[in-house]
Design a protein around this motif. Structure first.
Motif, PDB file in Angstrom:
ATOM      1  N   ARG A 175      37.286  42.164  45.634  1.00  0.00           N
ATOM      2  CA  ARG A 175      38.521  42.967  45.990  1.00  0.00           C
ATOM      3  C   ARG A 175      39.212  42.316  47.200  1.00  0.00           C
ATOM      4  O   ARG A 175      40.624  42.602  47.023  1.00  0.00           O
ATOM      5  N   LEU A 176      38.931  41.274  47.791  1.00  0.00           N
ATOM      6  CA  LEU A 176      39.770  40.782  48.757  1.00  0.00           C
ATOM      7  C   LEU A 176      40.237  39.651  48.121  1.00  0.00           C
ATOM      8  O   LEU A 176      41.428  39.452  48.443  1.00  0.00           O
ATOM      9  N   THR A 177      39.915  38.850  47.249  1.00  0.00           N
ATOM     10  CA  THR A 177      40.320  37.550  46.923  1.00  0.00           C
ATOM     11  C   THR A 177      40.685  37.706  45.480  1.00  0.00           C
ATOM     12  O   THR A 177      41.628  36.566  45.095  1.00  0.00           O
ATOM     13  N   ALA A 178      40.401  38.431  44.491  1.00  0.00           N
ATOM     14  CA  ALA A 178      40.322  38.036  42.987  1.00  0.00           C
ATOM     15  C   ALA A 178      42.002  38.529  42.942  1.00  0.00           C
ATOM     16  O   ALA A 178      42.488  39.728  43.269  1.00  0.00           O
ATOM     17  N   GLY A 179      42.754  37.812  41.740  1.00  0.00           N
ATOM     18  CA  GLY A 179      44.175  38.151  41.519  1.00  0.00           C
ATOM     19  C   GLY A 179      44.311  38.571  40.028  1.00  0.00           C
ATOM     20  O   GLY A 179      42.915  38.328  39.521  1.00  0.00           O
ATOM     21  N   PRO A 180      45.221  38.976  39.811  1.00  0.00           N
ATOM     22  CA  PRO A 180      45.329  39.472  38.239  1.00  0.00           C
ATOM     23  C   PRO A 180      44.737  38.254  37.202  1.00  0.00           C
ATOM     24  O   PRO A 180      44.301  38.492  36.367  1.00  0.00           O
ATOM     25  N   ASP A 181      45.129  37.242  37.587  1.00  0.00           N
ATOM     26  CA  ASP A 181      44.851  35.979  36.710  1.00  0.00           C
ATOM     27  C   ASP A 181      43.394  35.461  36.463  1.00  0.00           C
ATOM     28  O   ASP A 181      42.988  35.160  35.723  1.00  0.00           O
ATOM     29  N   ASP A 182      42.794  36.050  37.517  1.00  0.00           N
ATOM     30  CA  ASP A 182      41.144  35.864  37.586  1.00  0.00           C
ATOM     31  C   ASP A 182      40.550  36.965  36.689  1.00  0.00           C
ATOM     32  O   ASP A 182      39.188  36.432  36.322  1.00  0.00           O
ATOM     33  N   HIS A 183      41.170  38.250  36.664  1.00  0.00           N
ATOM     34  CA  HIS A 183      40.134  38.957  35.657  1.00  0.00           C
ATOM     35  C   HIS A 183      39.936  38.850  34.206  1.00  0.00           C
ATOM     36  O   HIS A 183      38.687  38.969  33.796  1.00  0.00           O
ATOM     37  N   PRO A 184      40.893  38.156  33.544  1.00  0.00           N
ATOM     38  CA  PRO A 184      40.581  37.946  31.936  1.00  0.00           C
ATOM     39  C   PRO A 184      39.595  36.812  32.149  1.00  0.00           C
ATOM     40  O   PRO A 184      38.427  36.806  31.314  1.00  0.00           O
ATOM     41  N   VAL A 185      39.622  35.777  33.150  1.00  0.00           N
ATOM     42  CA  VAL A 185      38.724  34.567  33.042  1.00  0.00           C
ATOM     43  C   VAL A 185      37.131  35.269  33.470  1.00  0.00           C
ATOM     44  O   VAL A 185      36.163  35.065  32.788  1.00  0.00           O
ATOM     45  N   MET A 186      36.881  36.296  34.482  1.00  0.00           N
ATOM     46  CA  MET A 186      35.763  36.666  34.453  1.00  0.00           C
ATOM     47  C   MET A 186      35.329  37.510  33.593  1.00  0.00           C
ATOM     48  O   MET A 186      33.976  37.247  33.172  1.00  0.00           O
ATOM     49  N   CYS A 187      36.085  38.178  32.633  1.00  0.00           N
ATOM     50  CA  CYS A 187      35.576  38.949  31.747  1.00  0.00           C
ATOM     51  C   CYS A 187      34.879  37.769  30.302  1.00  0.00           C
ATOM     52  O   CYS A 187      33.895  38.045  29.987  1.00  0.00           O
ATOM     53  N   ARG A 188      35.665  36.750  30.502  1.00  0.00           N
ATOM     54  CA  ARG A 188      35.132  35.748  29.326  1.00  0.00           C
ATOM     55  C   ARG A 188      34.011  35.428  29.643  1.00  0.00           C
ATOM     56  O   ARG A 188      32.873  34.936  28.716  1.00  0.00           O
TER      57      ARG A 188
END
Length: 231
Positions: A175-188
């Motif tokens: 919640r503190l560090t992840a940005g919008p660009d990180d979210h799709p990478v996490m899902c993959r």
């Protein structure tokens, strides 16, 4: 998704089936994770007790537990303060996660049944939907739930107990560090882990889990300060 909604719902203070200490602990922990109590915020026991309509005893016990788990730092003069996440301290957190997440993923690949795989797949699908909607709160909760489910599928109660407090810190950190660009990478990366677990490939599941933690570590530590402000 009913299970996820139930997992995120906070029972009211005073629920009969849980001790006041546990309820106060869970309430404060959620407020920290969700950012309602931000890093550096001082907690005053009497104010919290008055707000939650409890005595100071369960508040003091909750504070002690949150200190042990790393959510709070207790200073001699300032009292309890929400911990500031610093890169050097989190290096230890990622060292532990790298080993234990890989262990959990390997065991899950060996032991997961159809019902467990279905739950894991549902969490992944829900995370994809939250990512498409750019719902940061749900993304953090669902991604942490995905990791928690892998640990549950390991079938190792000791590992579950060890990882439970780490999962809260993972959600807080995301919640503190992840940005919008990180979210799709996490899902993959989660998709690949899910595929390995579903196929029963324990070695691949361990490799992917370890790589996932290493990648998250690199991305996270670059966003955090090396020391307290003014130190």
């Amino acid at each position: 998704m009913e299970d996820i909604a139930a997992a995120r719902r906070r029972p009211s203070i005073g629920a009969a089936d849980r001790s006041l200490r546990d309820q106060v602990y869970e309430e404060l922990r959620e407020r920290i994770i969700e950012g309602d109590l931000e890093p550096g915020r001082r907690l005053v026991e009497r104010e919290i007790a008055a707000e939650l309509e409890v005595s100071r005893v369960p508040v003091r016990e909750a504070v002690q537990r949150l200190e042990v788990e790393g959510f709070l730092t207790v200073h001699a003069r300032r009292g309890a303060v929400v911990t500031r996440l610093l890169a050097p301290d989190l290096a230890h957190f990622f060292d532990v996660r790298e080993s234990l997440e890989a262990l959990a993923a390997g065991l899950a690949a060996e032991r997961a049944d159809a019902a467990g795989l279905a739950r894991l797949g549902e969490l992944l699908s829900a995370a994809h939907r939250a990512t498409a909607a750019n719902d940061a709160r749900d993304i953090a909760a669902l991604n942490a739930a995905f990791h928690a489910e892998i640990v549950a599928l390991s079938g190792n109660p000791m590992l579950v107990g060890i990882m439970e407090p780490l999962n809260g810190r993972l959600r807080w950190l995301f919640r503190l560090t992840a940005g919008p660009d990180d979210h799709p990478v996490m899902c993959r990366e989660h998709e690949a882990m899910y595929a390995a677990i579903r196929s029963g490939d324990a070695a691949e599941a361990r490799r992917l889990a370890r790589e996932h933690v290493v990648a998250t570590r690199a991305a996270t530590l670059t966003t955090l300060p090396a020391a307290e402000p003014g130190a």
